[in-house]
Scaffold this motif. Sequence first.
Motif: not given
Length: 154
Positions: A46-71
């Motif tokens: 996998l090609t993953a990115q790691k955030s400062d908190t330790g979360l790893y994520y892989v974006i297969n398709d970034p999408g084209t619609g609205t981007q959510p916020t934490a709330t």
Amino acid sequence: MKYLLSALVTLTLFISCTKAEENNEPIDYTTKNDKEISDYIAKNKLTAQKSDTGLYYVINDPGTGTQPTATSNVTVAYKGYFTNGSIFDQSSSAGISFGLNQVIKGWTEGIPHFKAGGSGILLIPAHLGYGNYYYNGIPGGSVLIFDVKLISVN
């Protein structure tokens, strides 16, 4: 002799409890989880990115619609499993709706990496999941992996 050996093993295990266990303090799984996730990423190429908190994520398709916020309230289809592939939860393809401020930290942080229509993988260490606590069949200290598709931002 057999009983003596058994008693010595039991005594050794009892004495070797960590200080955290003795004081009922939470165990820090950060290093163990990070290695488990890194090994999983390498094994599955996998090609993953790691955030400062330790979360790893892989974006297969970034999408084209609205981007959510934490709330945001979102609808997500997902499959949750452990690094050994055992599935512990999954939604229907229609997904489920919820507020991102009502779920584990790994989802609150991870889902906003996608826009509506996007999909990928969240690799969540225990401190961003259920921590040291057993929850609905998920042992404390577990790495959680989710295949996610952000259907909509509601």
